[in-house]
Scaffold this active site. Structure first.
Site, PDB file in Angstrom:
ATOM      1  N   GLU A 280     -16.602 -15.228 -62.795  1.00  9.51           N
ATOM      2  CA  GLU A 280     -16.019 -15.702 -61.553  1.00  9.51           C
ATOM      3  C   GLU A 280     -16.373 -14.701 -60.461  1.00  9.51           C
ATOM      4  OE1 GLU A 280     -13.781 -17.289 -64.894  1.00  9.51           O
ATOM      5  OE2 GLU A 280     -13.900 -15.191 -64.261  1.00  9.51           O
TER       6      GLU A 280
ATOM      7  N   TYR B 117     -26.183 -12.810 -58.573  1.00  8.65           N
ATOM      8  CA  TYR B 117     -26.018 -13.714 -59.697  1.00  8.65           C
ATOM      9  C   TYR B 117     -27.005 -14.878 -59.631  1.00  8.65           C
ATOM     10  CZ  TYR B 117     -21.663 -11.104 -60.295  1.00  8.65           C
ATOM     11  OH  TYR B 117     -20.737 -10.120 -60.466  1.00  8.65           O
TER      12      TYR B 117
END
Length: 164
Positions: A111, A123
């Site tokens: 998350e 990411y």
């Protein structure tokens, strides 16, 4: 790479209980709502994959991941402000992806706050895909902030090593 970093090699090693105060101090210096030292101790006691990034025998980063039932969950990853923007966070992330793969994970979840644009870029560049949103997941000054949920198909990842 700067001459200073070339002179001060980085290494990743398993986190130990004696690292917890240093890790918690780094966490407090980076995050507005940091994990407590107790949370880090609990992660070690639970057997989570917990590593520190060392530079000149000082904790310069860390990461924690749980692995179970063919899935990994990256719970925390952090690099000290002075080392950001040099690809070190990417190296630490790929190290953890490799550890997840070695532990039999097929997918790695995490998350991230929507406000953390640099982490989202990292990411996405590393092959993570958005799979959902957790409403009100994080504490925030004005109440709560959502979390973007990302996944990385670990089996598709190429092996990378941390060599500095």
């Amino acid at each position: 790479m700067s001459a200073v970093l070339d002179e001060l090699p980085l290494r990743i090693r398993r986190m130990q209980q004696e690292d917890v105060p240093h890790v918690a101090e780094l966490e407090r210096s980076v995050y507005e709502f940091p994990w407590s030292a107790g949370i880090f101790r609990d992660c070690l006691l639970a057997g989570y994959t917990s590593v520190v990034l060392e530079q000149a025998r000082e904790v310069a980063g860390y990461s924690i991941m749980s692995v179970a039932a063919g899935e990994a969950h990256l719970l925390n990853i952090c690099v000290t402000e002075s080392l950001r923007g040099q690809g070190i966070g990417s190296e630490l992330l790929h190290y953890m992806i490799g550890r997840g793969r070695d532990a039999g994970a097929e997918r790695l979840y995490l998350e991230v706050r929507p406000s953390n644009k640099s982490a989202i870029r990292l990411y996405r560049r590393s092959g993570f895909e958005v799979v959902g949103v957790r409403r009100g997941y994080y504490r925030a000054r004005d109440g709560k902030e959502d979390a973007i949920v990302l996944v990385h198909r670990v089996a598709a990842a190429s092996r990378r090593s941390f060599a500095r």
